[in-house]
Motif scaffolding. Structure first.
Motif, PDB file in Angstrom:
ATOM      1  N   ALA A   1     -16.977 -57.815  39.529  1.00 13.61           N
ATOM      2  CA  ALA A   1     -16.095 -57.166  40.499  1.00 13.61           C
ATOM      3  C   ALA A   1     -14.906 -56.550  39.770  1.00 13.61           C
ATOM      4  CB  ALA A   1     -15.604 -58.170  41.547  1.00 13.61           C
ATOM      5  N   SER A   2     -14.262 -55.606  40.451  1.00  9.53           N
ATOM      6  CA  SER A   2     -13.061 -54.985  39.894  1.00  9.53           C
ATOM      7  C   SER A   2     -11.949 -54.982  40.933  1.00  9.53           C
ATOM      8  CB  SER A   2     -13.352 -53.551  39.435  1.00  9.53           C
ATOM      9  OG  SER A   2     -13.719 -52.733  40.538  1.00  9.53           O
ATOM     10  N   VAL A   3     -10.707 -54.956  40.436  1.00 13.52           N
ATOM     11  CA  VAL A   3      -9.514 -54.818  41.274  1.00 13.52           C
ATOM     12  C   VAL A   3      -8.656 -53.750  40.618  1.00 13.52           C
ATOM     13  CG1 VAL A   3      -7.502 -55.937  42.306  1.00 13.52           C
ATOM     14  CG2 VAL A   3      -9.591 -57.265  41.905  1.00 13.52           C
ATOM     15  N   GLU A   4      -8.403 -52.666  41.335  1.00 13.46           N
ATOM     16  CA  GLU A   4      -7.613 -51.568  40.792  1.00 13.46           C
ATOM     17  C   GLU A   4      -6.577 -51.148  41.823  1.00 13.46           C
ATOM     18  OE1 GLU A   4     -10.039 -48.676  38.165  1.00 13.46           O
ATOM     19  OE2 GLU A   4     -11.426 -49.281  39.762  1.00 13.46           O
ATOM     20  N   THR A   5      -5.317 -51.419  41.550  1.00 17.66           N
ATOM     21  CA  THR A   5      -4.245 -51.029  42.468  1.00 17.66           C
ATOM     22  C   THR A   5      -2.902 -51.198  41.781  1.00 17.66           C
ATOM     23  OG1 THR A   5      -3.417 -51.283  44.740  1.00 17.66           O
ATOM     24  CG2 THR A   5      -3.882 -53.314  43.514  1.00 17.66           C
TER      25      THR A   5
END
Length: 220
Positions: A145-149
């Motif tokens: 999974a990825s988290v980009e913010t």
């Protein structure tokens, strides 16, 4: 480069049964258990040997009640999740050291950071002065999974009208299993009293040996 720093990187890709080791300086408490907590209570994740050597054996979690989507909700003013797999299980750890199989007697906490100053700030939940540097955290993720913010929050220091914008940039690309998160403090804000706050932080997943990582034991 110390053996453990390579092992920290290997822990990202290898099964949870693979061990990583290092040695605590000035350790005088004999053999002890390293553990974290899940919904059911303490979970052993390794040992401290009598000579201060750390040996980790990261378990496969029996059940995780937290998800990535719950941990990282939208923070950019929209309703769009910054997480590619919001339902992925997520288990962040805080590490403690205790005696006995169930860690019946806690001796203190265990921290991985680039300096004693960063460790002191992180372990005090921001009550002590922040410092330039990095702190690390082991987390379990149930699927890739990825988290980009980027999150921005006006923050008052409690000293009159003094305030700053707290900016946290997330560029997280998780593998399934255990990952090592890296939190780099990139900008400080000094309040009128001189107290330093972490104004900007960049959060990523450690790739390769963490050459600036060092273990600290904080006794109770």
């Amino acid at each position: 480069m110390r053996t453990t720093l390579l092992a920290l990187a290997l822990a990202l890709a290898l099964p949870a049964s693979v061990s990583a080791g290092d040695r605590l300086e000035n350790w005088s408490h004999g053999e002890a258990t390293i553990y974290t907590h899940d919904q059911g209570g303490p979970v052993a994740v390794g040992q401290v040997k009598a000579d201060g050597q750390l040996v980790f054996d990261w378990p496969e979690p029996a059940g995780v009640g937290q998800t990535l989507g719950q941990t990282y909700p939208p923070c950019d003013g929209t309703d769009t999740s910054p997480v590619s797999a919001p339902d992925a299980a997520f288990w962040p750890t805080s590490l403690f050291v205790g005696k006995g199989k169930a860690a019946d007697r806690e001796l203190g906490s265990l921290h991985l950071a680039s300096s004693a100053e960063v460790m002191a700030w992180q372990s005090s939940y921001g009550q002590k002065d922040a410092a330039d540097g990095t702190w690390f955290q082991y987390v379990y993720v149930g699927e890739p999974a990825s988290v980009e913010t980027q999150c921005r929050m006006p923050t008052y220091t409690g000293e009159g009208e003094d305030n700053y914008e707290q900016v946290t940039e997330y560029n997280l690309y998780f593998e399934k299993g255990w990952n090592l998160m890296r939190n780099d403090i990139t900008r400080l804000h000094a309040a009128p009293s001189g107290k330093k706050h972490a104004a900007s932080t960049r959060v990523s997943v450690q790739q390769g040996p963490a050459g600036d990582a060092r273990w600290f034991f904080l006794a109770y």
